[in-house]
Design a protein around this motif. Structure first.
Motif, PDB file in Angstrom:
ATOM      1  N   LYS A  85      48.606  27.990  33.962  1.00  0.00           N
ATOM      2  CA  LYS A  85      48.629  27.639  32.467  1.00  0.00           C
ATOM      3  C   LYS A  85      49.623  28.815  31.732  1.00  0.00           C
ATOM      4  O   LYS A  85      49.457  29.761  31.300  1.00  0.00           O
ATOM      5  N   PRO A  86      51.083  28.573  32.178  1.00  0.00           N
ATOM      6  CA  PRO A  86      51.792  29.700  32.007  1.00  0.00           C
ATOM      7  C   PRO A  86      51.948  29.910  30.390  1.00  0.00           C
ATOM      8  O   PRO A  86      52.162  31.151  29.833  1.00  0.00           O
ATOM      9  N   ASP A  87      51.820  28.890  29.259  1.00  0.00           N
ATOM     10  CA  ASP A  87      51.710  29.169  27.953  1.00  0.00           C
ATOM     11  C   ASP A  87      50.590  30.240  27.793  1.00  0.00           C
ATOM     12  O   ASP A  87      50.744  31.339  26.917  1.00  0.00           O
ATOM     13  N   GLU A  88      49.530  30.155  28.198  1.00  0.00           N
ATOM     14  CA  GLU A  88      48.239  30.879  27.972  1.00  0.00           C
ATOM     15  C   GLU A  88      48.482  32.454  28.542  1.00  0.00           C
ATOM     16  O   GLU A  88      48.332  33.377  28.258  1.00  0.00           O
ATOM     17  N   ALA A  90      51.314  33.886  29.184  1.00  0.00           N
ATOM     18  CA  ALA A  90      52.410  34.534  28.288  1.00  0.00           C
ATOM     19  C   ALA A  90      51.539  35.087  27.175  1.00  0.00           C
ATOM     20  O   ALA A  90      51.830  36.431  26.712  1.00  0.00           O
ATOM     21  N   LYS A  91      50.706  34.482  26.525  1.00  0.00           N
ATOM     22  CA  LYS A  91      49.939  35.151  25.401  1.00  0.00           C
ATOM     23  C   LYS A  91      48.951  36.477  25.792  1.00  0.00           C
ATOM     24  O   LYS A  91      48.935  37.239  25.298  1.00  0.00           O
ATOM     25  N   TRP A  95      53.845  38.682  26.145  1.00  0.00           N
ATOM     26  CA  TRP A  95      55.034  38.730  26.857  1.00  0.00           C
ATOM     27  C   TRP A  95      56.088  38.561  25.371  1.00  0.00           C
ATOM     28  O   TRP A  95      57.178  39.248  25.437  1.00  0.00           O
ATOM     29  N   LYS A  96      55.597  37.681  24.568  1.00  0.00           N
ATOM     30  CA  LYS A  96      56.667  37.562  23.122  1.00  0.00           C
ATOM     31  C   LYS A  96      57.163  38.846  22.724  1.00  0.00           C
ATOM     32  O   LYS A  96      58.272  38.875  22.394  1.00  0.00           O
ATOM     33  N   ASP A 102      62.499  34.706  27.803  1.00  0.00           N
ATOM     34  CA  ASP A 102      61.429  33.575  27.744  1.00  0.00           C
ATOM     35  C   ASP A 102      60.574  33.516  28.830  1.00  0.00           C
ATOM     36  O   ASP A 102      61.201  33.561  30.111  1.00  0.00           O
ATOM     37  N   PHE A 103      59.352  33.235  28.731  1.00  0.00           N
ATOM     38  CA  PHE A 103      58.479  33.671  30.046  1.00  0.00           C
ATOM     39  C   PHE A 103      58.467  32.164  30.772  1.00  0.00           C
ATOM     40  O   PHE A 103      58.458  32.371  31.887  1.00  0.00           O
ATOM     41  N   SER A 104      59.245  31.402  30.311  1.00  0.00           N
ATOM     42  CA  SER A 104      59.474  29.996  31.165  1.00  0.00           C
ATOM     43  C   SER A 104      60.308  30.524  32.280  1.00  0.00           C
ATOM     44  O   SER A 104      60.379  29.706  33.153  1.00  0.00           O
ATOM     45  N   ALA A 107      57.749  32.081  34.771  1.00  0.00           N
ATOM     46  CA  ALA A 107      56.601  31.363  35.177  1.00  0.00           C
ATOM     47  C   ALA A 107      56.732  31.044  36.608  1.00  0.00           C
ATOM     48  O   ALA A 107      55.851  30.980  37.348  1.00  0.00           O
TER      49      ALA A 107
END
Length: 269
Positions: A85-88, A90-91, A95-96, A102-104, A107
């Motif tokens: 769950k790369p978006d999760e 990153a949170k 990371w931001k 960008d974490f994308s 990932a």
């Protein structure tokens, strides 16, 4: 005692001939070299470099991934479930707010080895700041292990200070340059230390994800690992942007088109 499988891998590993290669050739070269440690360099905001790192990690199948971008506390939060769950993820990593691209881009590197143990190599900022003013032997407990208890030769120190100034658009006060060189040297040692810890704790192989400046075989992480543990079988990959011609200080290197970006010197104007 080395396992039978480890001995076979060592005997079959092909020696690495330092040369420029294509990204398409990288996985096969990783498999042929069978390194215990792969130091995989990047230009941080170049997406092509991260794709090559992910392919290298998939080929290596590391037991551990070490990230320049993470500290140990962040690394401890990474789980196989979060990697899916790369978006999760990153949170969870914050990371931001850390200032990395960008974490994308990163990932797929995690996803290429979803069961690898994750290590963070980043040092606390106050320790890095101390290195700019205090002897490294006072800042880094394992300084002697990595040769940091001895100063650079004067000619190398001068060259590194000139490179540091050029990298910062010739805008730095000269009195800052020795400290910045020392801070870079400290970070190289910290990354080498974390990588060797990962190797000792997991048995390897280990991949270090870092900037190409830290992947140099002449003075950066590979050189410090060789100083501390000469028997480690290591492969260094540098990824550079054009123009980059001639022999480079890596075992293998890839040269790509530059990533689109604003003029970095605008920040100093």
């Amino acid at each position: 005692m080395r396992s039978f499988a480890g001995l076979v891998a060592l005997l079959l590993a092909a020696p690495v001939a330092a040369e420029e290669i294509s990204a398409a050739d990288l996985p096969a070269r990783i498999v042929a070299a069978a390194p215990q440690v792969a130091v995989l360099g990047e230009v941080h905001d170049n997406a092509a470099h991260h794709r090559a790192q992910a392919a290298a990690v998939a080929a290596l199948k590391p037991k551990a991934l070490v990230f320049e971008m993470l500290d140990p506390t962040q690394a401890a939060k990474v789980t196989p479930a979060l990697i899916g769950k790369p978006d999760e993820l990153a949170k969870v990593l914050g990371w931001k707010d850390a200032g990395w691209p960008d974490f994308s881009m990163y990932a797929p590197i995690f996803a290429a080895a979803p069961t690898a143990r994750i290590y963070g190599a980043a040092l606390p900022r106050d320790q890095v700041r101390r290195a700019m003013k205090e002897p490294l032997a006072q800042v880094f407990p394992e300084a002697a292990r990595f040769g940091l208890d001895k100063p650079y030769p004067a000619d190398l120190q001068a060259r590194l200070e000139a490179e540091t100034q050029a990298d910062h658009c010739n805008a730095l006060p000269p009195e800052l340059l020795p400290g910045m060189v020392a801070a870079q040297r400290l970070r190289d040692a910290a990354f080498a230390q974390a990588t060797l810890t990962a190797l000792a704790e997991t048995g390897g192989p280990v991949a270090l994800i870092t900037g190409s400046g830290h992947a140099r075989t002449d003075r950066a992480v590979p050189a410090l690992i060789a100083h501390a543990e000469p028997g480690v079988r290591l492969l260094s990959l540098g990824q550079l942007e054009r123009p980059a011609e001639g022999t480079q200080p890596f075992d293998l290197w890839i040269v790509t088109d530059p990533a689109p970006r604003e003029d970095p010197c605008k920040a100093f104007q």
